[in-house]
Design a protein around this motif. Structure first.
Motif, PDB file in Angstrom:
ATOM      1  N   THR A 199     -14.775   0.479   3.165  1.00 21.48           N
ATOM      2  CA  THR A 199     -15.722   0.597   2.685  1.00 21.48           C
ATOM      3  C   THR A 199     -15.712   1.677   1.076  1.00 21.48           C
ATOM      4  OG1 THR A 199     -16.626   2.450   4.283  1.00 21.48           O
ATOM      5  CG2 THR A 199     -18.285   0.086   4.035  1.00 21.48           C
ATOM      6  N   THR A 200     -14.125   2.307   1.545  1.00 20.13           N
ATOM      7  CA  THR A 200     -13.689   3.362  -0.009  1.00 20.13           C
ATOM      8  C   THR A 200     -12.352   3.143  -0.241  1.00 20.13           C
ATOM      9  OG1 THR A 200     -12.496   5.587   1.583  1.00 20.13           O
ATOM     10  CG2 THR A 200     -15.763   4.885   1.852  1.00 20.13           C
ATOM     11  N   LEU A 201     -11.328   2.447   0.931  1.00 23.97           N
ATOM     12  CA  LEU A 201     -10.523   2.700   0.766  1.00 23.97           C
ATOM     13  C   LEU A 201      -9.562   1.202  -1.079  1.00 23.97           C
ATOM     14  CD1 LEU A 201      -7.557   3.321   1.050  1.00 23.97           C
ATOM     15  CD2 LEU A 201      -7.338   0.958   2.002  1.00 23.97           C
ATOM     16  N   VAL A 202     -10.418   0.376  -0.769  1.00 14.76           N
ATOM     17  CA  VAL A 202      -9.792  -0.499  -2.220  1.00 14.76           C
ATOM     18  C   VAL A 202     -10.756   0.173  -3.070  1.00 14.76           C
ATOM     19  CG1 VAL A 202     -10.644  -2.898  -3.113  1.00 14.76           C
ATOM     20  CG2 VAL A 202      -9.696  -2.589  -0.671  1.00 14.76           C
ATOM     21  N   PRO A 203     -12.202   0.401  -3.178  1.00 18.40           N
ATOM     22  CA  PRO A 203     -12.875   1.319  -4.551  1.00 18.40           C
ATOM     23  C   PRO A 203     -11.782   2.576  -4.808  1.00 18.40           C
ATOM     24  CG  PRO A 203     -13.991   0.960  -2.773  1.00 18.40           C
ATOM     25  CD  PRO A 203     -12.664   0.747  -2.637  1.00 18.40           C
ATOM     26  N   ALA A 204     -10.710   3.291  -4.183  1.00 19.13           N
ATOM     27  CA  ALA A 204     -10.318   4.004  -4.099  1.00 19.13           C
ATOM     28  C   ALA A 204      -9.099   3.442  -4.973  1.00 19.13           C
ATOM     29  CB  ALA A 204     -10.145   5.395  -3.283  1.00 19.13           C
ATOM     30  N   LEU A 205      -8.457   2.620  -4.937  1.00 17.89           N
ATOM     31  CA  LEU A 205      -7.109   2.136  -5.043  1.00 17.89           C
ATOM     32  C   LEU A 205      -7.204   1.403  -6.693  1.00 17.89           C
ATOM     33  CD1 LEU A 205      -5.518   0.290  -1.912  1.00 17.89           C
ATOM     34  CD2 LEU A 205      -5.024   2.480  -2.576  1.00 17.89           C
ATOM     35  N   ARG A 206      -8.540   1.092  -6.513  1.00 11.22           N
ATOM     36  CA  ARG A 206      -8.568   0.537  -7.500  1.00 11.22           C
ATOM     37  C   ARG A 206      -9.122   1.985  -9.034  1.00 11.22           C
ATOM     38  NH1 ARG A 206      -6.310  -4.033  -7.936  1.00 11.22           N
ATOM     39  NH2 ARG A 206      -7.913  -5.686  -6.252  1.00 11.22           N
ATOM     40  N   ALA A 207      -9.574   2.614  -8.532  1.00 16.17           N
ATOM     41  CA  ALA A 207      -9.854   3.379  -9.179  1.00 16.17           C
ATOM     42  C   ALA A 207      -8.378   3.879  -9.906  1.00 16.17           C
ATOM     43  CB  ALA A 207     -10.870   4.927  -8.739  1.00 16.17           C
ATOM     44  N   ALA A 208      -7.658   4.273  -8.925  1.00 18.72           N
ATOM     45  CA  ALA A 208      -5.632   5.129  -9.276  1.00 18.72           C
ATOM     46  C   ALA A 208      -5.412   3.836 -10.103  1.00 18.72           C
ATOM     47  CB  ALA A 208      -5.231   5.021  -7.712  1.00 18.72           C
ATOM     48  N   GLN A 209      -5.254   2.808  -9.771  1.00 12.81           N
ATOM     49  CA  GLN A 209      -4.587   2.153 -10.840  1.00 12.81           C
ATOM     50  C   GLN A 209      -5.115   2.689 -12.096  1.00 12.81           C
ATOM     51  OE1 GLN A 209      -6.317  -2.175  -8.215  1.00 12.81           O
ATOM     52  NE2 GLN A 209      -4.238  -2.268  -9.734  1.00 12.81           N
ATOM     53  N   ARG A 210      -5.964   2.328 -12.314  1.00 10.89           N
ATOM     54  CA  ARG A 210      -7.096   2.512 -13.870  1.00 10.89           C
ATOM     55  C   ARG A 210      -6.352   4.235 -14.252  1.00 10.89           C
ATOM     56  NH1 ARG A 210     -11.781  -0.170 -11.630  1.00 10.89           N
ATOM     57  NH2 ARG A 210     -12.277   2.289 -11.611  1.00 10.89           N
ATOM     58  N   ARG A 211      -6.520   5.205 -13.288  1.00  8.95           N
ATOM     59  CA  ARG A 211      -6.263   6.302 -13.637  1.00  8.95           C
ATOM     60  C   ARG A 211      -4.545   6.250 -13.998  1.00  8.95           C
ATOM     61  NH1 ARG A 211      -7.530  12.143 -10.782  1.00  8.95           N
ATOM     62  NH2 ARG A 211      -6.481  13.728 -12.082  1.00  8.95           N
TER      63      ARG A 211
ATOM     64  N   GLY B  52      -2.204   4.110 -13.188  1.00 11.47           N
ATOM     65  CA  GLY B  52      -1.432   2.610 -14.780  1.00 11.47           C
ATOM     66  C   GLY B  52      -0.066   2.256 -13.505  1.00 11.47           C
ATOM     67  N   VAL B  53      -0.503   2.173 -12.568  1.00 13.17           N
ATOM     68  CA  VAL B  53       0.341   1.802 -11.336  1.00 13.17           C
ATOM     69  C   VAL B  53      -0.062   0.357 -10.612  1.00 13.17           C
ATOM     70  CG1 VAL B  53       1.265   2.059  -9.158  1.00 13.17           C
ATOM     71  CG2 VAL B  53       0.722   4.000 -10.287  1.00 13.17           C
ATOM     72  N   PRO B  54       0.942  -0.905 -10.122  1.00 17.65           N
ATOM     73  CA  PRO B  54       0.260  -2.209 -10.002  1.00 17.65           C
ATOM     74  C   PRO B  54       0.048  -1.894  -8.933  1.00 17.65           C
ATOM     75  CG  PRO B  54       2.542  -2.639 -11.044  1.00 17.65           C
ATOM     76  CD  PRO B  54       2.218  -0.686 -11.005  1.00 17.65           C
ATOM     77  N   LEU B  55      -1.138  -2.340  -8.341  1.00 17.22           N
ATOM     78  CA  LEU B  55      -0.554  -2.964  -6.413  1.00 17.22           C
ATOM     79  C   LEU B  55      -0.640  -3.992  -6.362  1.00 17.22           C
ATOM     80  CD1 LEU B  55      -2.149  -1.438  -4.070  1.00 17.22           C
ATOM     81  CD2 LEU B  55      -4.113  -1.942  -4.659  1.00 17.22           C
ATOM     82  N   VAL B  56       0.034  -4.321  -5.612  1.00 15.46           N
ATOM     83  CA  VAL B  56       0.984  -6.054  -5.442  1.00 15.46           C
ATOM     84  C   VAL B  56       2.364  -5.667  -4.163  1.00 15.46           C
ATOM     85  CG1 VAL B  56       1.497  -6.156  -8.276  1.00 15.46           C
ATOM     86  CG2 VAL B  56       3.430  -4.980  -7.073  1.00 15.46           C
ATOM     87  N   PHE B  57       2.202  -6.537  -3.147  1.00 16.52           N
ATOM     88  CA  PHE B  57       2.247  -6.635  -2.170  1.00 16.52           C
ATOM     89  C   PHE B  57       3.993  -8.264  -2.358  1.00 16.52           C
ATOM     90  CE2 PHE B  57      -1.699  -6.672  -2.449  1.00 16.52           C
ATOM     91  CZ  PHE B  57      -2.286  -4.990  -2.015  1.00 16.52           C
TER      92      PHE B  57
ATOM     93  N   LEU C 274       0.888  -1.693   0.133  1.00 17.48           N
ATOM     94  CA  LEU C 274       0.181  -0.180   0.052  1.00 17.48           C
ATOM     95  C   LEU C 274       1.093   1.556  -0.281  1.00 17.48           C
ATOM     96  CD1 LEU C 274      -2.406   1.913   0.383  1.00 17.48           C
ATOM     97  CD2 LEU C 274      -2.425   1.177   2.411  1.00 17.48           C
ATOM     98  N   ASP C 275       2.064   0.977   1.000  1.00 17.31           N
ATOM     99  CA  ASP C 275       2.870   2.520   1.030  1.00 17.31           C
ATOM    100  C   ASP C 275       3.572   2.784  -0.455  1.00 17.31           C
ATOM    101  OD1 ASP C 275       4.610   4.110   2.042  1.00 17.31           O
ATOM    102  OD2 ASP C 275       6.181   2.464   2.398  1.00 17.31           O
ATOM    103  N   VAL C 276       4.232   1.876  -1.342  1.00 14.37           N
ATOM    104  CA  VAL C 276       4.711   1.943  -2.197  1.00 14.37           C
ATOM    105  C   VAL C 276       3.280   2.191  -3.460  1.00 14.37           C
ATOM    106  CG1 VAL C 276       5.827   0.231  -3.972  1.00 14.37           C
ATOM    107  CG2 VAL C 276       6.461  -0.412  -1.671  1.00 14.37           C
ATOM    108  N   PHE C 277       2.337   1.848  -3.080  1.00 11.26           N
ATOM    109  CA  PHE C 277       1.464   2.168  -4.790  1.00 11.26           C
ATOM    110  C   PHE C 277       1.052   3.326  -4.422  1.00 11.26           C
ATOM    111  CE2 PHE C 277      -3.392   2.571  -5.031  1.00 11.26           C
ATOM    112  CZ  PHE C 277      -2.936   2.197  -6.966  1.00 11.26           C
ATOM    113  N   VAL C 278       1.195   4.311  -2.808  1.00  6.41           N
ATOM    114  CA  VAL C 278       0.500   5.391  -2.855  1.00  6.41           C
ATOM    115  C   VAL C 278       1.854   6.326  -3.468  1.00  6.41           C
ATOM    116  CG1 VAL C 278       0.271   7.277  -1.313  1.00  6.41           C
ATOM    117  CG2 VAL C 278      -1.305   4.838  -1.473  1.00  6.41           C
ATOM    118  N   ARG C 279       3.165   6.351  -2.884  1.00  8.09           N
ATOM    119  CA  ARG C 279       4.403   6.575  -3.343  1.00  8.09           C
ATOM    120  C   ARG C 279       4.870   6.756  -4.819  1.00  8.09           C
ATOM    121  NH1 ARG C 279       9.355   5.044  -0.701  1.00  8.09           N
ATOM    122  NH2 ARG C 279       8.431   3.008  -0.064  1.00  8.09           N
ATOM    123  N   GLN C 280       3.877   5.598  -5.487  1.00  8.77           N
ATOM    124  CA  GLN C 280       3.983   5.521  -7.134  1.00  8.77           C
ATOM    125  C   GLN C 280       3.133   6.470  -7.552  1.00  8.77           C
ATOM    126  OE1 GLN C 280       4.270   1.344  -8.294  1.00  8.77           O
ATOM    127  NE2 GLN C 280       5.823   1.576  -9.062  1.00  8.77           N
TER     128      GLN C 280
END
Length: 293
Positions: free
Chosen positions: A271-283, A285-290, A73-79
């Motif tokens: 309720t809101t975090l995962v939808p927000a992460l998925r929307a950011a992925q689409r916008r 093009g950043v992978p959400l990986v662990f 999660l931390d890396v995703f937000v920084r990316q």
């Protein structure tokens, strides 16, 4: 520096646990080490895109294994921050200055023993780079760079503000275990256990100072072999400690989640975090990986 423990995020971002203030151990008399746990040839660490069933485990980790979600999660937000800033610069016809590559950072008070046993104290999975369009050759002015960096910061903030406050409170709660008598008793076994594997360190801080020193003085072929030996010794000797701390952390989290003052923030995470992460992925093009061992 040992990446596992030393990285600091801003308080607003993660309110990360205090980094170890390590001091080098004093060399003692030579002794015959006990043969450490052997590992087969280690393949590179893997990546997973599987989210936890409950997003709370990603934001409020209670075990080393759960902290892999927190790292991702931390890396995703920084990316997202970097990609948004780079996109702004590309739209304006210039390139941002180079930045240090991102890395997954493990947490001091949530040691991922399975990962450390395989990969040592500092190695982690490689952060995948998001796809990017060719960048212009022109260097932007200071004002241009500031404007685009601010745009990246805003994109990251839109994600981070969904969980950073409650996460910071959780990490602060975790530090109360430092004074727990059962934890202190378990940590008291660490020096003798490490000594059986030929590692002279009076406590965790001294162990990581030793690991840092060996990293700094490693030859041109790298410190992998010695670091893996240290990692396996640390993982073996810390398992009794984690056998005490993991149930204590789980109980702490249960009480934390039940506290009325955390109800709204926890509900928002769920309720809101995962939808927000998925929307950011689409916008972006950043992978959400662990990372995975």
């Amino acid at each position: 520096m040992i990446r596992m423990l030393r990285a600091a995020r801003s308080a607003a971002a993660l309110a990360l646990l205090a980094a170890v203030t390590a001091t080098a151990c004093t060399a003692g008399p030579a002794q015959q080490p006990v043969a450490g746990p052997r590992a087969a040839t280690v393949t590179p660490a893997r990546l997973s895109d599987t989210l936890p069933a409950d997003p709370v485990r990603m934001v409020l980790p209670a075990t080393g294994a759960e902290s892999r979600w927190t790292q991702g999660l931390d890396v995703f937000v920084r990316q997202v921050q970097r990609v948004a800033a780079a996109s702004c610069a590309r739209d304006r016809g210039f390139t941002l200055p180079d930045q240090v590559p991102l890395a997954f950072i493990r947490y001091y008070e949530l040691p991922d023993l399975d990962f450390i046993a395989r990969h040592g104290t500092s190695e982690s999975a490689t952060v995948p780079a998001p796809s990017a369009s060719p960048a212009p050759a022109r260097t932007g002015s200071a004002a241009d760079v500031r404007a685009c960096l601010a745009e990246g910061t805003a994109a990251a903030r839109a994600l981070r503000e969904r969980y950073a406050g409650v996460q910071g409170q959780w990490f602060g709660t975790l530090t109360t275990l430092r004074r727990d008598p059962a934890t202190l008793d378990a940590l008291g076994t660490l020096p003798d256990c490490l000594a059986r594997y030929g590692v002279r360190a009076r406590d965790e801080n001294a162990f990581f100072a030793l690991a840092d020193a060996r990293m700094q003085t490693a030859g041109p072929d790298g410190p992998a072999s010695g670091e893996n030996t240290l990692g396996r010794a640390y993982a073996t000797c810390m398992r009794p400690v984690e056998a005490v701390r993991e149930p204590a952390r789980a109980e702490l989290r249960t009480r934390f989640l039940a506290a009325p003052g955390h109800a709204d923030a926890v509900r928002a995470v769920r309720t809101t975090l995962v939808p927000a992460l998925r929307a950011a992925q689409r916008r972006y093009g950043v992978p959400l990986v662990f990372p995975q061992p």
